[in-house]
Design a protein around this motif. Structure first.
Motif, PDB file in Angstrom:
ATOM      1  N   GLU A 101       0.696  -1.133  -0.038  1.00  0.00           N
ATOM      2  CA  GLU A 101       0.056  -0.033   0.049  1.00  0.00           C
ATOM      3  C   GLU A 101       0.845   1.335   0.048  1.00  0.00           C
ATOM      4  O   GLU A 101       0.610   2.365  -0.649  1.00  0.00           O
ATOM      5  CB  GLU A 101      -0.887   0.100   1.179  1.00  0.00           C
ATOM      6  CG  GLU A 101      -1.918   1.376   1.457  1.00  0.00           C
ATOM      7  CD  GLU A 101      -2.598   1.111   2.611  1.00  0.00           C
ATOM      8  OE1 GLU A 101      -3.120   2.280   2.973  1.00  0.00           O
ATOM      9  OE2 GLU A 101      -2.731   0.222   3.275  1.00  0.00           O
ATOM     10  N   GLY A 102       2.030   1.151   0.725  1.00  0.00           N
ATOM     11  CA  GLY A 102       2.715   2.543   0.940  1.00  0.00           C
ATOM     12  C   GLY A 102       3.340   2.723  -0.413  1.00  0.00           C
ATOM     13  O   GLY A 102       3.824   3.819  -0.667  1.00  0.00           O
ATOM     14  N   ASP A 103       3.813   1.618  -1.303  1.00  0.00           N
ATOM     15  CA  ASP A 103       4.440   1.754  -2.452  1.00  0.00           C
ATOM     16  C   ASP A 103       3.684   2.816  -3.387  1.00  0.00           C
ATOM     17  O   ASP A 103       4.064   3.689  -4.004  1.00  0.00           O
ATOM     18  CB  ASP A 103       4.789   0.738  -3.226  1.00  0.00           C
ATOM     19  CG  ASP A 103       5.791  -0.069  -2.227  1.00  0.00           C
ATOM     20  OD1 ASP A 103       6.701   0.504  -1.884  1.00  0.00           O
ATOM     21  OD2 ASP A 103       5.698  -1.232  -2.418  1.00  0.00           O
ATOM     22  N   PHE A 104       2.302   2.309  -3.458  1.00  0.00           N
ATOM     23  CA  PHE A 104       1.400   3.218  -4.399  1.00  0.00           C
ATOM     24  C   PHE A 104       1.054   4.537  -3.875  1.00  0.00           C
ATOM     25  O   PHE A 104       0.999   5.472  -4.458  1.00  0.00           O
ATOM     26  CB  PHE A 104      -0.102   2.496  -4.347  1.00  0.00           C
ATOM     27  CG  PHE A 104       0.018   1.043  -4.970  1.00  0.00           C
ATOM     28  CD1 PHE A 104       0.018   0.996  -6.510  1.00  0.00           C
ATOM     29  CD2 PHE A 104       0.409  -0.160  -4.400  1.00  0.00           C
ATOM     30  CE1 PHE A 104       0.084   0.036  -7.260  1.00  0.00           C
ATOM     31  CE2 PHE A 104       0.366  -1.174  -5.051  1.00  0.00           C
ATOM     32  CZ  PHE A 104       0.190  -1.192  -6.486  1.00  0.00           C
ATOM     33  N   ARG A 105       1.047   4.908  -2.471  1.00  0.00           N
ATOM     34  CA  ARG A 105       1.005   6.100  -1.933  1.00  0.00           C
ATOM     35  C   ARG A 105       2.264   6.852  -1.907  1.00  0.00           C
ATOM     36  O   ARG A 105       1.951   8.201  -2.470  1.00  0.00           O
ATOM     37  CB  ARG A 105       0.377   5.985  -0.531  1.00  0.00           C
ATOM     38  CG  ARG A 105      -0.840   5.430   0.073  1.00  0.00           C
ATOM     39  CD  ARG A 105      -0.940   5.259   1.470  1.00  0.00           C
ATOM     40  NE  ARG A 105      -2.201   4.814   1.626  1.00  0.00           N
ATOM     41  CZ  ARG A 105      -3.345   5.621   1.542  1.00  0.00           C
ATOM     42  NH1 ARG A 105      -3.544   6.733   1.331  1.00  0.00           N
ATOM     43  NH2 ARG A 105      -4.706   4.876   1.924  1.00  0.00           N
ATOM     44  N   LEU A 123      -3.636   5.417  -8.457  1.00  0.00           N
ATOM     45  CA  LEU A 123      -2.853   4.772  -7.487  1.00  0.00           C
ATOM     46  C   LEU A 123      -3.448   4.683  -6.040  1.00  0.00           C
ATOM     47  O   LEU A 123      -3.035   3.857  -5.437  1.00  0.00           O
ATOM     48  CB  LEU A 123      -1.630   5.842  -7.321  1.00  0.00           C
ATOM     49  CG  LEU A 123      -0.375   5.631  -8.669  1.00  0.00           C
ATOM     50  CD1 LEU A 123       0.418   6.793  -8.795  1.00  0.00           C
ATOM     51  CD2 LEU A 123       0.309   4.443  -8.563  1.00  0.00           C
ATOM     52  N   MET A 124      -4.218   5.675  -5.968  1.00  0.00           N
ATOM     53  CA  MET A 124      -4.884   5.619  -4.461  1.00  0.00           C
ATOM     54  C   MET A 124      -5.886   4.491  -4.481  1.00  0.00           C
ATOM     55  O   MET A 124      -6.056   4.059  -3.365  1.00  0.00           O
ATOM     56  CB  MET A 124      -5.378   6.976  -4.130  1.00  0.00           C
ATOM     57  CG  MET A 124      -4.565   8.256  -4.169  1.00  0.00           C
ATOM     58  SD  MET A 124      -3.362   7.956  -2.757  1.00  0.00           S
ATOM     59  CE  MET A 124      -4.451   8.012  -1.318  1.00  0.00           C
ATOM     60  N   GLU A 179      -5.567   1.472  -5.960  1.00  0.00           N
ATOM     61  CA  GLU A 179      -4.759   0.379  -5.842  1.00  0.00           C
ATOM     62  C   GLU A 179      -4.077   0.417  -4.399  1.00  0.00           C
ATOM     63  O   GLU A 179      -3.956  -0.688  -4.006  1.00  0.00           O
ATOM     64  CB  GLU A 179      -3.808   0.663  -7.006  1.00  0.00           C
ATOM     65  CG  GLU A 179      -4.195   0.442  -8.223  1.00  0.00           C
ATOM     66  CD  GLU A 179      -3.130   0.506  -9.481  1.00  0.00           C
ATOM     67  OE1 GLU A 179      -3.254  -0.031 -10.591  1.00  0.00           O
ATOM     68  OE2 GLU A 179      -2.151   1.502  -9.141  1.00  0.00           O
ATOM     69  N   ALA A 180      -3.947   1.736  -3.850  1.00  0.00           N
ATOM     70  CA  ALA A 180      -3.401   1.653  -2.551  1.00  0.00           C
ATOM     71  C   ALA A 180      -4.278   0.978  -1.527  1.00  0.00           C
ATOM     72  O   ALA A 180      -3.952   0.004  -0.675  1.00  0.00           O
ATOM     73  CB  ALA A 180      -3.143   2.986  -1.988  1.00  0.00           C
ATOM     74  N   SER A 209      -4.298  -2.833  -2.054  1.00  0.00           N
ATOM     75  CA  SER A 209      -3.035  -3.275  -1.942  1.00  0.00           C
ATOM     76  C   SER A 209      -2.632  -3.744  -3.401  1.00  0.00           C
ATOM     77  O   SER A 209      -1.844  -4.831  -3.605  1.00  0.00           O
ATOM     78  CB  SER A 209      -2.953  -4.571  -0.975  1.00  0.00           C
ATOM     79  OG  SER A 209      -2.953  -3.954   0.342  1.00  0.00           O
TER      80      SER A 209
END
Length: 213
Positions: free
Chosen positions: A61-65, A97-98, A100-101, A104
């Motif tokens: 999750e953090g990667d997309f954020r 992206l959000m 997908e975050a 995950s």
């Protein structure tokens, strides 16, 4: 009035270095800090980050954020410059992206293959036109050459490498036209193989019908 980052639950990475009103409309390069870009969420100190070639763990999750934050810095500059078309393009990427975050990344495309990212071509500056710009950050290649260099995808779209590589480490497609590139994901590989087999079977059936018609 809430900012764009507040509305989208993003940390404003530009807050500490916001330009003053005298140079808000400047065409100078934004230069976001990529030194700590997209660190892995695991605690193993030896773990690789997705920005390093050969990362083994799947995006979290953090990667997309974090990538949404990076694109948010580009979006904020385009807002200051009044480029509404590019703002909309970045809005769409940030929204994806959000989303997908929150999932995950499970419902989006898989990352591009490590070998594809490793073998991205380096495009000499002389091979791009005078008004060509990176599709993501919208920086003119001739005026602001990326330290990481220029590259292009098989669909012929050009990018700064430091803009497209983070995207490819989360998605195996072009952010502009959505043309797919190879992935190491076994589900994606099986899907492509099944599609090719179905295509060959359909072509063979057409050939057989033609022969006996």
């Amino acid at each position: 009035m809430a900012s764009y980052f507040d509305d989208h639950s993003l940390e404003d990475p530009y807050k500490a270095r916001r330009p003053n009103n005298n140079n808000a409309n400047s065409n100078s390069r934004f230069n976001p800090d990529l030194s700590h870009f997209m660190p892995r969420e695991d605690t193993d100190e030896t773990a690789q980050t997705p920005y390093q070639m050969g990362a083994t763990s799947m995006p979290g999750e953090g990667d997309f954020r974090r990538l949404a934050q990076l694109f948010g810095t580009f979006r904020q500059r385009e807002e200051a410059l009044g480029d509404e078309e590019h703002q909309e393009f970045l809005d769409n990427l940030i929204t994806q992206l959000m989303d997908e975050a929150g999932a995950s990344g499970k419902h989006g495309p898989p990352p591009a293959s490590k070998s594809f990212i490793r073998d991205l071509p380096f495009v000499p500056l002389k091979e791009v036109k005078r008004d060509d710009a990176c599709i993501i950050c919208n920086e003119n290649f001739q005026e602001n050459e990326s330290k990481a260099g220029i590259t292009k995808l098989p669909c012929k779209h050009f990018f700064d490498r430091d803009c497209i590589v983070p995207w490819l480490e989360l998605h195996n497609n072009c952010p502009a036209c959505r043309a797919e590139v190879p992935s190491d994901d076994p589900v994606w590989i099986k899907k492509k193989r099944d599609a090719e087999l179905a295509k060959y079977a359909a072509e063979a059936e057409v050939d057989e019908d033609w022969m006996y018609s």
